[in-house]
Design a protein around this motif. Structure first.
Motif, PDB file in Angstrom:
ATOM      1  N   MET A   1     -29.757 -24.671  14.007  1.00 50.11           N
ATOM      2  CA  MET A   1     -30.929 -23.902  14.373  1.00 50.11           C
ATOM      3  C   MET A   1     -32.142 -24.423  13.623  1.00 50.11           C
ATOM      4  N   LEU A   2     -31.928 -24.692  12.354  1.00 53.01           N
ATOM      5  CA  LEU A   2     -33.050 -25.127  11.516  1.00 53.01           C
ATOM      6  C   LEU A   2     -32.573 -26.193  10.546  1.00 53.01           C
ATOM      7  N   GLU A   3     -33.405 -27.202  10.359  1.00 53.87           N
ATOM      8  CA  GLU A   3     -33.099 -28.234   9.375  1.00 53.87           C
ATOM      9  C   GLU A   3     -34.340 -28.497   8.552  1.00 53.87           C
TER      10      GLU A   3
ATOM     11  N   THR B   1     -37.363 -29.064  11.099  1.00 51.17           N
ATOM     12  CA  THR B   1     -37.175 -29.039  12.546  1.00 51.17           C
ATOM     13  C   THR B   1     -36.523 -27.727  12.930  1.00 51.17           C
ATOM     14  N   PHE B   2     -37.068 -27.132  13.973  1.00 48.26           N
ATOM     15  CA  PHE B   2     -36.548 -25.866  14.497  1.00 48.26           C
ATOM     16  C   PHE B   2     -35.899 -26.161  15.840  1.00 48.26           C
ATOM     17  N   ASP B   3     -34.616 -25.971  15.929  1.00 48.00           N
ATOM     18  CA  ASP B   3     -33.866 -26.241  17.149  1.00 48.00           C
ATOM     19  C   ASP B   3     -34.164 -27.662  17.661  1.00 48.00           C
ATOM     20  N   GLY B   4     -34.164 -28.610  16.738  1.00 41.69           N
ATOM     21  CA  GLY B   4     -34.349 -30.005  17.114  1.00 41.69           C
ATOM     22  C   GLY B   4     -35.787 -30.426  17.311  1.00 41.69           C
ATOM     23  N   GLN B   5     -36.723 -29.474  17.229  1.00 42.56           N
ATOM     24  CA  GLN B   5     -38.116 -29.796  17.478  1.00 42.56           C
ATOM     25  C   GLN B   5     -38.903 -29.676  16.176  1.00 42.56           C
ATOM     26  N   ASP B   6     -39.874 -30.535  16.002  1.00 43.39           N
ATOM     27  CA  ASP B   6     -40.694 -30.455  14.791  1.00 43.39           C
ATOM     28  C   ASP B   6     -41.341 -29.071  14.693  1.00 43.39           C
ATOM     29  N   LEU B   7     -41.298 -28.477  13.490  1.00 49.91           N
ATOM     30  CA  LEU B   7     -41.730 -27.085  13.350  1.00 49.91           C
ATOM     31  C   LEU B   7     -43.203 -26.898  13.725  1.00 49.91           C
ATOM     32  N   ALA B   8     -44.055 -27.830  13.269  1.00 48.30           N
ATOM     33  CA  ALA B   8     -45.488 -27.678  13.549  1.00 48.30           C
ATOM     34  C   ALA B   8     -45.708 -27.639  15.060  1.00 48.30           C
TER      35      ALA B   8
ATOM     36  N   ARG C   1     -46.772 -24.224  17.764  1.00 50.84           N
ATOM     37  CA  ARG C   1     -47.900 -24.204  18.701  1.00 50.84           C
ATOM     38  C   ARG C   1     -47.522 -23.572  20.037  1.00 50.84           C
ATOM     39  N   GLU C   2     -46.230 -23.476  20.307  1.00 52.10           N
ATOM     40  CA  GLU C   2     -45.783 -22.907  21.589  1.00 52.10           C
ATOM     41  C   GLU C   2     -45.317 -21.471  21.365  1.00 52.10           C
ATOM     42  N   ALA C   3     -45.945 -20.561  22.077  1.00 53.50           N
ATOM     43  CA  ALA C   3     -45.575 -19.149  21.923  1.00 53.50           C
ATOM     44  C   ALA C   3     -44.096 -18.932  22.211  1.00 53.50           C
ATOM     45  N   ALA C   4     -43.560 -19.661  23.195  1.00 58.77           N
ATOM     46  CA  ALA C   4     -42.166 -19.468  23.582  1.00 58.77           C
ATOM     47  C   ALA C   4     -41.221 -19.824  22.440  1.00 58.77           C
ATOM     48  N   GLN C   5     -41.613 -20.798  21.636  1.00 63.25           N
ATOM     49  CA  GLN C   5     -40.779 -21.181  20.500  1.00 63.25           C
ATOM     50  C   GLN C   5     -41.034 -20.262  19.308  1.00 63.25           C
ATOM     51  N   ARG C   6     -42.304 -19.929  19.107  1.00 63.53           N
ATOM     52  CA  ARG C   6     -42.691 -19.088  17.978  1.00 63.53           C
ATOM     53  C   ARG C   6     -41.974 -17.741  18.056  1.00 63.53           C
ATOM     54  N   ARG C   7     -41.830 -17.245  19.265  1.00 61.38           N
ATOM     55  CA  ARG C   7     -41.175 -15.970  19.494  1.00 61.38           C
ATOM     56  C   ARG C   7     -39.756 -15.962  18.922  1.00 61.38           C
TER      57      ARG C   7
END
Lengths: 311, 326, 349
Positions: free
Chosen positions: C21-23, C95-102, C106-112
């Motif tokens: 989930m998070l690294e 990285t959050f779920d494989g995606q860079d956190l920053a 920026r995406e509400a769908a991920q921030r949620r």
């Protein structure tokens, strides 16, 4: 007394039950100040309806009635309770109308200060960095100039720049602007200080985690929590603004003589003080003192009541 | 049984407020024998700190002792004039608080504070007192004590400051120390050092101690007896081992059960539902009755006194002349 | 040796097939605590950096709990704020779920999908807002419900879920006890249907009986909603109850990272052992504890080499000079430990 019983009382019930009301009703000085302030403000606001005479209605002025002493003096006329001035205007009515102008200037000036102060303070405190440095230096610079000096300066510029008729028309706004512009730094500093505390609180961080915008956090989260001290300073500042306006009017650079404020009345009456017609200046003076003192005492009480450390 | 050093009888502390008088402590009685360490535990608002404050005469106004007696060596101290109480506070009762910075004067060196305390209460001249102060600092484990004695409180770290506070509390050689959450502000590894120090010093000097804390672990390690407080009352008092391992009162056993063990993982921690009542809304009868799993009718109307229970004393109707519950 | 070390810190260590989930990869956060420029110039001193977090790597598998423990000033709360993006890292990445956190922030769908619970129940709820508005804020911010009625229904559902009454929504935070406020915080965090929750000392301001309530609630919610937790605490006993994996931090670095049972049964790092020693013994076994000496040094000027060496009973010259890397421990390969003594086998006791 269970919590459940008090769960959803009406607004009035809630107010009467609040700590603020309790501390208010248990402080005789505060209650007395509130009554005096209410009388002053009420008299001023309702002047057109309750004043015994209309001092600006030239038709009703009787020069014969000029320089009547207060009603209880030997020559007094019961229809002029506090006597009349050189033009036969009723001093009491003039005070009521004058207080109206004074309070209008005071309220508007404080409103202007509060608006600028809150905006600058929130931005400086929340955004920090360069914004903070720039805004606070401006405030510091502002604080090095006395209010009266700034007001004289602004008035002088406006006077020089505009023809006389125009100046008289906007003189009121010039005074409001001059006083308002010189008081905002105290609001800005207080708001900035509280904002610095609030912005690090966890509820603000929680909003940031959700991704609420900075502007939104400032307005909906931080602002409601920094308003307490602002209210206190605003109350204290109202007295100050009324005094500043009186000073300016006394010096002759305030509101135009067609709309005399308490300060103007005091200045006009001052000319007659040594010829024996003391009431023309003393009564407006007393009214000014009562108004400013009661408002300031209310402000002091509010500060103590809202300060959790003194509770 | 020997004469207790401290005896508290039916202590009642009230806070007059505009919504009526709040009873913060109600009928609190206990005693501490010479050389004994009594732990006082409870959750926030239970009145444990208030008990300590009442004994050292530092109740925060408008709180006031409204009933009962506090006796030190058989002499009443709850009704003494302020000056007299102050003398006793330094000489016979030492106090240690959670935040060392509230006890130490930031403007004076620690040496000066120690010397002042000692010359006030002991027949020592300043030079002797200074030598003694260095001794005390060494005793509480301040390295290079002869140099650090001239340092100001802010020049010490949190743990070291609390050691200085301990030295300050002990240096007038009081018979009783009231320690209110002495380790709560410290890091775990420092807590252990400070507890070990307090314990060994108290034992060495034969000082009695009232140790107020929310941390059952600290009590278990340090105290001889423990009093469990709830809503301004003592609900159970007894030998620490008995209370920790066989708590009689349902609240104490719930409290013990809800402490997560470090030795094993539980699927579910034992929890006490609800929260301690506010002082303005303490229930009738036993104050614990709305949360108690073993509640019965009598608990809701009649308030239980401390009575023998499982080798302790517990304020619980389960033990009223009914040994079959034990 | 070096290669082994780098493999050892590989953040994917222990993750599930779906990816963690998070690294975090060697993430660091430094704070500038220099005095103002003018004063600094007059005193002739340079900038002062507080290395709150100085190179931390870990991964959290989906549906599991990783706990970070350590004393105050060890940087655990800073890590919590780094992984939800409240602070940008000074070095390294998250990285959050494989995606860079920053990017994800920026995406509400991920921030949620990420939320946080805080330590202080008295500061984490806006005192001027009604509870219902507090809980509804994320719902409104992410547009998760359209009509007023929908929002109200969702708030009522959340309040019930955390053990409060739907009627409580109309009250203000000051009307609640500490434990109830923490429940409100949890309800707010859950309101955006997150998958990852960062819990920064969620029970350390609470009384012990209330702590048990909150820990049980958090466990229930994890089981029911499949949440992933990063749990920050200074209390080892609490950590043992909730964790799948545990990382021990000291002065901004991880010193040991292991599955919970392994860590508690066979702690390897001398600091971990010292922390366990420091826990008061409630079972009253009469065990004599030997408290660790010394105090935590300042993170502004940390010791050279291994930061723990001034307090460590096993320290030698190498420990003073060379900073140990996180590598699998001899004997317990599940454990990553940063200790020369363990690596050299000097810790056998």
């Amino acid at each position: 007394m269970s919590d459940a019983a008090l769960r959803r009382p009406g607004a009035l019930r809630r107010m009467l039950d609040s700590d603020l009301w309790w501390s208010f009703s248990h402080s005789p000085v505060t209650v007395a100040s509130a009554i005096v302030a209410l009388v002053c403000i009420g008299g001023a606001v309702l002047a057109p309806w309750i004043a015994p005479h209309n001092p600006f209605d030239l038709a009703s002025l009787q020069l014969m009635d000029a320089f009547k002493p207060p009603a209880w003096e030997a020559d007094g006329d019961p229809s002029y309770l506090l006597g009349t001035d050189d033009q036969g205007r009723d001093v009491l009515s003039a005070i009521m109308y004058g207080a109206r102008v004074s309070l209008l200037v005071g309220f508007c000036a404080v409103l202007l200060s509060v608006t600028i102060g809150i905006t600058a303070g929130l931005a400086a405190g929340y955004l920090g960095g360069t914004v903070d440095a720039v805004l606070m230096r401006i405030a510091d610079i502002k604080l090095t100039f006395p209010t009266i000096l700034i007001a004289l300066l602004i008035d002088g510029v406006v006077r020089a720049a505009l023809p006389r008729e125009v100046h008289d028309q906007i003189a009121l706004y010039v005074v409001i602007f001059a006083i308002g512009i010189s008081n905002w730094p105290s609001f800005a500093r207080t708001v900035r200080g509280s904002t610095l505390v609030e912005r690090n609180k966890e509820y603000v961080q929680a909003a940031r985690v959700i991704g609420i915008s900075r502007a939104r956090i400032m307005v909906s989260h931080v602002l409601p929590n920094v308003l307490g001290p602002v209210l206190v300073i605003a109350t204290l500042n109202l007295g100050f603004a009324v005094l500043a306006e009186a000073t300016l009017s006394f010096l002759g650079v305030g509101v135009p003589p067609t709309q005399p404020s308490l300060g103007t009345l005091i200045r006009i009456g001052n000319d007659f003080l040594f010829s024996g017609e003391w009431w023309i200046t003393i009564f407006p003076g007393i009214a000014l003192i009562l108004l400013v003192l009661s408002v300031n005492l209310l402000g002091d009480w509010l500060r103590d009541a809202l300060n959790p450390k003194l509770r | 049984m020997t004469v207790p050093l401290l005896e508290v009888r039916n202590l009642r502390v009230e806070f007059p407020t505009r919504r009526g008088t709040l009873v913060a402590l109600d009928d609190v009685s206990f005693s501490i024998a010479p050389g004994e360490v009594l732990g006082v535990v409870g959750e926030s608002g239970a009145g444990k700190s208030m008990t300590g404050a009442a004994i050292i005469g530092l109740l925060e106004p408008p709180g006031r002792i409204a009933g009962g007696q506090i006796l030190l060596n058989g002499r009443r101290i709850d009704n003494l004039p302020y000056a007299e109480l102050r003398r006793i506070r330094g000489r016979e009762i030492g106090a240690i608080f959670q935040d060392p910075l509230t006890t130490l004067n930031p403007l004076y060196t620690v040496g000066r504070q120690l010397v002042e305390t000692m010359t006030t209460h002991l027949p020592l001249n300043p030079a002797q007192a200074r030598a003694k102060a260095i001794e005390w600092l060494e005793l509480v484990g301040i390295p290079a004590a002869s140099q650090r004695i001239d340092s100001y409180p802010h020049e010490f770290s949190g743990g070291m400051r609390q050691r200085v506070v301990i030295a300050l509390a002990l240096c007038a050689e009081p018979k009783l120390i009231v320690a209110d959450e002495p380790t709560t502000a410290l890091d775990v590894s420092i807590q252990a050092q400070v507890i070990a120090l307090l314990k060994s010093l108290a034992r060495e000097k034969g000082t009695s101690m009232m140790l107020v804390t929310h941390d059952m672990g600290v009590i278990a390690e340090t105290a001889d007896r423990v009093a469990v407080m709830y809503a301004g009352r003592i609900v159970e008092i007894g030998a620490v081992r008995r209370v920790v391992q066989h708590a009689a009162h349902p609240y104490s056993s719930g409290l013990m059960g809800s402490i997560p063990p470090v030795g094993r993982r539980l699927d579910r921690l034992q929890q006490i539902d609800g929260a301690m009542p506010r002082l303005s809304a303490i229930p009738r009868g036993c104050p614990y009755n709305p949360r108690c799993p073993q509640v019965f009718d009598r608990c809701r109307v009649e308030r239980p006194e401390l009575m023998p229970a499982e080798g302790n004393l517990a304020a619980c109707w389960l033990y009223d002349g009914a040994p079959q519950h034990a | 040796m070096r290669d082994v070390a780098i493999q050892g810190v590989s953040p994917t260590f222990g993750s599930t097939g779906a990816g963690p989930m998070l690294e975090t990869h060697d993430v660091a956060r430094h704070f500038d605590v220099s005095r103002p420029l003018v004063q600094r110039l007059m005193a002739g001193e340079g900038r002062r950096l507080l290395r709150a977090v100085d190179g931390v790597s870990f991964a959290i598998a989906r549906g599991t709990t990783l706990s970070l423990v350590g004393e105050s000033g060890c940087g655990k709360s800073t890590v919590a704020r780094l992984v939800v993006g409240l602070y940008p890292p000074s070095r390294g990445g998250v990285t959050f779920d494989g995606q860079d956190l920053a990017q994800a922030r920026r995406e509400a769908a991920q921030r949620r999908r990420m939320q946080m619970i805080f330590q202080d129940p008295y500061a984490s709820l806006n005192p001027r807002w009604r509870v219902a508005d507090i809980i509804a804020e994320p719902i409104r911010a992410f547009g998760l419900a359209q009509t007023r009625a929908q929002i109200e229904a969702r708030v009522a559902e959340l309040l019930t879920q955390v053990g409060l009454s739907p009627l409580d929504g109309q009250k203000f935070p000051h009307e609640f006890s500490g434990g109830q406020r923490q429940r409100i915080s949890i309800a707010r965090a859950l309101s955006s249907n997150p998958e990852f929750l960062v819990c920064d000392e969620p029970t350390s301001a609470l009384d012990v009986s209330v702590q048990a309530q909150i820990l049980n609630l958090m466990k229930d919610l994890q089981a029911r909603l499949g949440l992933t937790y990063l749990f920050i605490s200074h209390n080892l006993a609490v950590v043992r109850q909730v964790s799948d994996r545990v990382g021990v931090m000291y002065l901004g670095r991880l010193v040991e990272l292991a599955p919970a049972e392994t860590l508690f049964e066979t702690p390897r790092h001398p600091y971990t052992k010292a922390l366990m020693e420091a826990i008061p013994d409630l079972e009253m076994t009469g065990r004599q504890r030997i408290p660790v000496g010394g105090e935590v040094p300042s993170p502004i000027d940390p010791p050279s080499g291994c930061p723990f060496h001034p307090r460590c009973p096993l320290a030698n010259d190498r420990c003073k000079a060379e900073r140990p890397e996180m590598i699998p421990a001899r004997g317990t390969p599940q454990t990553l430990v940063a200790c020369h003594a363990v690596e050299e086998g000097r810790d056998a006791a």
